[in-house]
Write a protein that holds these residues in place. Structure first.
Motif, PDB file in Angstrom:
ATOM      1  N   GLN A 230     -19.132  28.123 -18.867  1.00 18.72           N
ATOM      2  CA  GLN A 230     -18.589  26.767 -18.857  1.00 18.72           C
ATOM      3  C   GLN A 230     -18.279  26.393 -17.408  1.00 18.72           C
ATOM      4  OE1 GLN A 230     -15.009  26.332 -21.156  1.00 18.72           O
ATOM      5  NE2 GLN A 230     -14.724  24.180 -20.606  1.00 18.72           N
ATOM      6  N   ARG A 231     -18.969  25.392 -16.893  1.00 22.20           N
ATOM      7  CA  ARG A 231     -18.779  24.978 -15.501  1.00 22.20           C
ATOM      8  C   ARG A 231     -17.660  23.947 -15.400  1.00 22.20           C
ATOM      9  NH1 ARG A 231     -23.283  26.484 -12.332  1.00 22.20           N
ATOM     10  NH2 ARG A 231     -24.982  27.348 -13.613  1.00 22.20           N
ATOM     11  N   HIS A 232     -16.917  24.003 -14.284  1.00 19.01           N
ATOM     12  CA  HIS A 232     -15.823  23.071 -14.052  1.00 19.01           C
ATOM     13  C   HIS A 232     -16.141  22.153 -12.880  1.00 19.01           C
ATOM     14  CE1 HIS A 232     -13.803  25.542 -16.919  1.00 19.01           C
ATOM     15  NE2 HIS A 232     -13.573  26.557 -16.079  1.00 19.01           N
ATOM     16  N   LEU A 239     -16.462  32.249 -17.915  1.00 22.56           N
ATOM     17  CA  LEU A 239     -17.511  32.998 -18.597  1.00 22.56           C
ATOM     18  C   LEU A 239     -17.025  33.457 -19.967  1.00 22.56           C
ATOM     19  CD1 LEU A 239     -20.392  34.190 -18.294  1.00 22.56           C
ATOM     20  CD2 LEU A 239     -19.293  36.318 -17.523  1.00 22.56           C
ATOM     21  N   HIS A 240     -17.800  33.106 -20.999  1.00 18.32           N
ATOM     22  CA  HIS A 240     -17.512  33.546 -22.360  1.00 18.32           C
ATOM     23  C   HIS A 240     -18.362  34.775 -22.667  1.00 18.32           C
ATOM     24  CE1 HIS A 240     -15.280  29.832 -23.625  1.00 18.32           C
ATOM     25  NE2 HIS A 240     -15.885  29.399 -22.522  1.00 18.32           N
ATOM     26  N   LEU A 241     -17.792  35.720 -23.411  1.00 17.25           N
ATOM     27  CA  LEU A 241     -18.433  36.998 -23.681  1.00 17.25           C
ATOM     28  C   LEU A 241     -18.802  37.129 -25.150  1.00 17.25           C
ATOM     29  CD1 LEU A 241     -15.906  39.174 -21.660  1.00 17.25           C
ATOM     30  CD2 LEU A 241     -18.148  38.375 -20.878  1.00 17.25           C
ATOM     31  N   LEU A 248     -13.510  35.018 -18.799  1.00 11.83           N
ATOM     32  CA  LEU A 248     -13.371  35.525 -17.436  1.00 11.83           C
ATOM     33  C   LEU A 248     -13.558  34.398 -16.432  1.00 11.83           C
ATOM     34  CD1 LEU A 248     -15.511  38.790 -17.764  1.00 11.83           C
ATOM     35  CD2 LEU A 248     -13.021  38.594 -17.897  1.00 11.83           C
ATOM     36  N   PRO A 249     -12.776  34.396 -15.350  1.00 12.37           N
ATOM     37  CA  PRO A 249     -12.938  33.360 -14.328  1.00 12.37           C
ATOM     38  C   PRO A 249     -14.150  33.642 -13.449  1.00 12.37           C
ATOM     39  CG  PRO A 249     -11.257  34.921 -13.651  1.00 12.37           C
ATOM     40  CD  PRO A 249     -11.665  35.332 -15.030  1.00 12.37           C
ATOM     41  N   VAL A 250     -14.847  32.590 -13.081  1.00 13.49           N
ATOM     42  CA  VAL A 250     -15.966  32.690 -12.134  1.00 13.49           C
ATOM     43  C   VAL A 250     -15.614  31.812 -10.937  1.00 13.49           C
ATOM     44  CG1 VAL A 250     -18.439  32.371 -11.769  1.00 13.49           C
ATOM     45  CG2 VAL A 250     -17.578  32.998 -14.053  1.00 13.49           C
ATOM     46  N   SER A 251     -15.487  32.415  -9.788  1.00 11.31           N
ATOM     47  CA  SER A 251     -15.090  31.646  -8.606  1.00 11.31           C
ATOM     48  C   SER A 251     -16.300  30.978  -7.955  1.00 11.31           C
ATOM     49  CB  SER A 251     -14.361  32.539  -7.602  1.00 11.31           C
ATOM     50  OG  SER A 251     -15.193  33.608  -7.193  1.00 11.31           O
ATOM     51  N   GLY A 256     -23.344  31.090  -8.270  1.00 10.74           N
ATOM     52  CA  GLY A 256     -24.785  31.142  -8.160  1.00 10.74           C
ATOM     53  C   GLY A 256     -25.428  32.248  -8.972  1.00 10.74           C
ATOM     54  N   VAL A 257     -24.615  33.271  -9.349  1.00 10.52           N
ATOM     55  CA  VAL A 257     -25.131  34.349 -10.195  1.00 10.52           C
ATOM     56  C   VAL A 257     -25.674  33.808 -11.503  1.00 10.52           C
ATOM     57  CG1 VAL A 257     -24.437  36.391 -11.518  1.00 10.52           C
ATOM     58  CG2 VAL A 257     -23.596  36.075  -9.171  1.00 10.52           C
ATOM     59  N   PHE A 258     -25.083  32.683 -11.970  1.00 10.50           N
ATOM     60  CA  PHE A 258     -25.431  32.130 -13.275  1.00 10.50           C
ATOM     61  C   PHE A 258     -26.258  30.840 -13.138  1.00 10.50           C
ATOM     62  CE2 PHE A 258     -21.413  34.416 -13.615  1.00 10.50           C
ATOM     63  CZ  PHE A 258     -21.742  35.354 -14.585  1.00 10.50           C
ATOM     64  N   ARG A 259     -27.020  30.748 -12.083  1.00  9.26           N
ATOM     65  CA  ARG A 259     -27.778  29.521 -11.821  1.00  9.26           C
ATOM     66  C   ARG A 259     -28.713  29.179 -12.986  1.00  9.26           C
ATOM     67  NH1 ARG A 259     -29.076  30.741  -6.974  1.00  9.26           N
ATOM     68  NH2 ARG A 259     -27.348  29.621  -6.025  1.00  9.26           N
ATOM     69  N   GLN A 260     -29.220  30.203 -13.687  1.00  7.74           N
ATOM     70  CA  GLN A 260     -30.164  29.965 -14.779  1.00  7.74           C
ATOM     71  C   GLN A 260     -29.476  29.703 -16.109  1.00  7.74           C
ATOM     72  OE1 GLN A 260     -33.311  29.611 -13.982  1.00  7.74           O
ATOM     73  NE2 GLN A 260     -32.750  30.113 -11.861  1.00  7.74           N
ATOM     74  N   MET A 261     -28.132  29.806 -16.154  1.00  9.88           N
ATOM     75  CA  MET A 261     -27.431  29.619 -17.439  1.00  9.88           C
ATOM     76  C   MET A 261     -27.091  28.160 -17.663  1.00  9.88           C
ATOM     77  SD  MET A 261     -24.843  32.864 -17.879  1.00  9.88           S
ATOM     78  CE  MET A 261     -24.934  33.268 -19.588  1.00  9.88           C
TER      79      MET A 261
END
Length: 261
Positions: A230-232, A239-241, A248-251, A256-261
């Motif tokens: 979920q982008r803010h 990040l949902h598991l 989990l927080p994504v800073s 960019g790790v999740f560019r394809q999501m």
């Protein structure tokens, strides 16, 4: 070799894994006598010479001398079973007919198959075949497939109990000022948590880079455990598991790790 009371050496540098394999062997093959244990390759060679076991269960990656080097010293005097952390694709070289292998964590069904073959060889009083050429091939192949300093197990202490957690069962690591929380799953898939004193930076350096990634200064996650991101608006994310309620927080720096999501 005696078929009535077969004997074995178990060589494994991790004490908990060594004892686990011995217990499993006791369940699958009660008649087998484990007459020697070893914590490293040098000790394995020394204990073999004194105990002269029928079978050697040798961890591939041991300090002092690896399992293949121990097997070279043992020669034609015992049947060899290699115990390895590599998956079946990496150990196809072992399928040579004269050697057997077990993949960590050792599964009971696979161990039972291995034991059945060993029992047949001993019952038929087959001589131990020449394995010199096979061992040379394995040494060269393992140089290409062996992971370098890759962490496979996490030791987590709970009171007087030490829990040995396979890294492949871990969903994520999350640190605070004192501990690192290990979120993992048992064999049934049930989510569990344990605490370790390993710093996050030290863990990151030992984990498989293609599997585990840092997504926050306090979080490392197994990408296989990620469900969706979920982008803010402030260029961060949540990040949902799969199979877990917590997120989990994504800073910003790791989004960019999740560019394809």
């Amino acid at each position: 070799m005696s078929t009535a009371a077969p004997t074995a050496l178990v060589a494994e540098d991790e004490p908990l894994l060594r004892q686990r394999l011995i217990r499993q062997l006791g369940n699958v093959w009660p008649q087998l006598q484990v007459v020697a244990e070893a914590r490293n390759g040098r000790e394995a060679i020394e204990t073999f010479e004194s105990a002269q076991p029928d079978i050697c269960f040798l961890d591939i990656s041991m300090p002092g001398a690896n399992g293949i080097e121990v097997a070279q010293q043992v020669g034609h005097r015992a049947h060899i079973v290699f115990v390895t952390a590599y998956d079946e694709y990496a150990v196809q070289a072992f399928a040579e007919g004269v050697l057997d292998y077990l993949v960590k964590p050792v599964e009971s069904e696979r161990l039972a198959d291995c034991v059945s073959r060993l029992q047949q060889r001993l019952a038929e009083a087959r001589p131990v075949p020449s394995i010199d050429a096979v061992l040379q091939t394995l040494l060269s192949k393992l140089e290409r497939v062996q992971p370098q300093d890759s962490l496979r197990w996490i030791r987590a202490q709970t009171g007087q109990t030490t829990q040995l957690i396979p890294v492949d069962d871990v969903d994520y690591f999350q640190s605070d000022s004192k501990y690192t929380r290990v979120a993992w799953r048992d064999e049934s898939g049930r989510p569990l948590e344990s605490l370790v004193r390993l710093p996050l930076r030290q863990l990151l350096n030992q984990l498989e880079a293609e599997q585990f990634v840092q997504i926050h200064r306090s979080v490392i996650v197994d990408l296989n455990a990620a469900s969706h991101l979920q982008r803010h608006d402030n260029e961060t994310g949540t990040l949902h598991l799969r199979g877990r309620r917590e997120t989990l927080p994504v800073s910003r720096g790791f989004l960019g790790v999740f560019r394809q999501m």
